[in-house]
Design a protein around this motif. Structure first.
Motif, short mmCIF file in Angstrom:
data_model
loop_
_atom_site.label_atom_id
_atom_site.label_comp_id
_atom_site.label_asym_id
_atom_site.label_seq_id
_atom_site.Cartn_x
_atom_site.Cartn_y
_atom_site.Cartn_z
N PHE A 46 23.41 3.13 2.51
CA PHE A 46 22.47 2.30 1.75
C PHE A 46 21.94 3.07 0.54
O PHE A 46 21.75 4.29 0.60
N LEU A 47 21.71 2.35 -0.55
CA LEU A 47 21.14 2.96 -1.75
C LEU A 47 19.83 3.65 -1.38
O LEU A 47 19.01 3.09 -0.66
N ALA A 48 19.63 4.89 -1.90
CA ALA A 48 18.47 5.68 -1.47
C ALA A 48 17.64 6.23 -2.63
O ALA A 48 16.42 6.31 -2.52
N GLU A 49 18.27 6.64 -3.73
CA GLU A 49 17.50 7.26 -4.81
C GLU A 49 18.27 7.17 -6.13
O GLU A 49 19.48 7.40 -6.18
N PRO B 87 0.81 -1.22 0.00
CA PRO B 87 0.00 0.00 0.00
C PRO B 87 0.85 1.28 0.00
O PRO B 87 0.36 2.34 -0.36
N ASP B 88 2.10 1.18 0.40
CA ASP B 88 2.98 2.34 0.39
C ASP B 88 3.71 2.50 -0.94
O ASP B 88 4.52 3.40 -1.10
N GLY B 89 3.45 1.59 -1.89
CA GLY B 89 4.03 1.71 -3.22
C GLY B 89 5.38 1.04 -3.42
O GLY B 89 5.95 1.11 -4.50
N TRP B 90 5.93 0.38 -2.40
CA TRP B 90 7.21 -0.30 -2.56
C TRP B 90 7.01 -1.60 -3.33
O TRP B 90 6.05 -2.32 -3.11
N ASN C 118 10.33 2.59 -5.18
CA ASN C 118 9.08 3.30 -5.07
C ASN C 118 9.19 4.49 -6.01
O ASN C 118 10.15 5.26 -5.92
N HIS C 119 8.25 4.64 -6.92
CA HIS C 119 8.32 5.73 -7.90
C HIS C 119 8.18 7.07 -7.21
O HIS C 119 7.25 7.29 -6.44
#
Length: 121
Positions: free
Chosen positions: A95-98, A4-7, A42-43
């Motif tokens: 950690f990878l973030a964006e 529901p959070d888009g992940w 997550n877009h």
């Protein structure tokens, strides 16, 4: 139904972009590549095809933090090899973030798959 959070799991396009950007034989690059199988996306809410990344910190180690949050970058081109923008990979706390794509639409289209249009620096 999805999260529901888009992940969601990394798309093939995003995964290949990460692999290309993180090519190389440094400790940091190897550490960030090891995070790819444990990452989700997550877009982002932006006009470019950007994605937020999160990594399961219980499954893989953080990379020692550098002075800059920028991990890697590259150039984006059209199928005809015309420059249309840049991509930048960011990390937070090791950690990878964006994965951010800056596409200047007035220079030409950026057709998927994006990884085929990416040249890492």
């Amino acid at each position: 139904m999805g999260d529901p959070d888009g992940w969601e799991p990394l798309s093939e396009d995003v995964g290949r972009c990460l692999e290309l950007l993180l090519a190389g034989d440094t400790d940091a690059r190897r550490g960030y590549r090891a995070q790819i199988p444990y990452a989700e996306m997550n877009h982002a809410e932006c006009s470019c095809p950007c994605v937020y990344l999160r990594v399961d910190a219980d499954a893989v180690a953080a990379v020692p933090v550098a002075d800059s949050p920028v991990v890697a970058g590259g150039s984006l081109t059209t199928a005809e090899d015309v420059y249309v923008g840049d991509t930048t990979l960011f990390a937070h706390g090791g950690f990878l973030a964006e994965l951010q794509f800056c596409h200047w639409e007035d220079l030409g289209p950026l057709e998927p798959p994006v990884w085929e249009r990416l040249t890492a620096h």
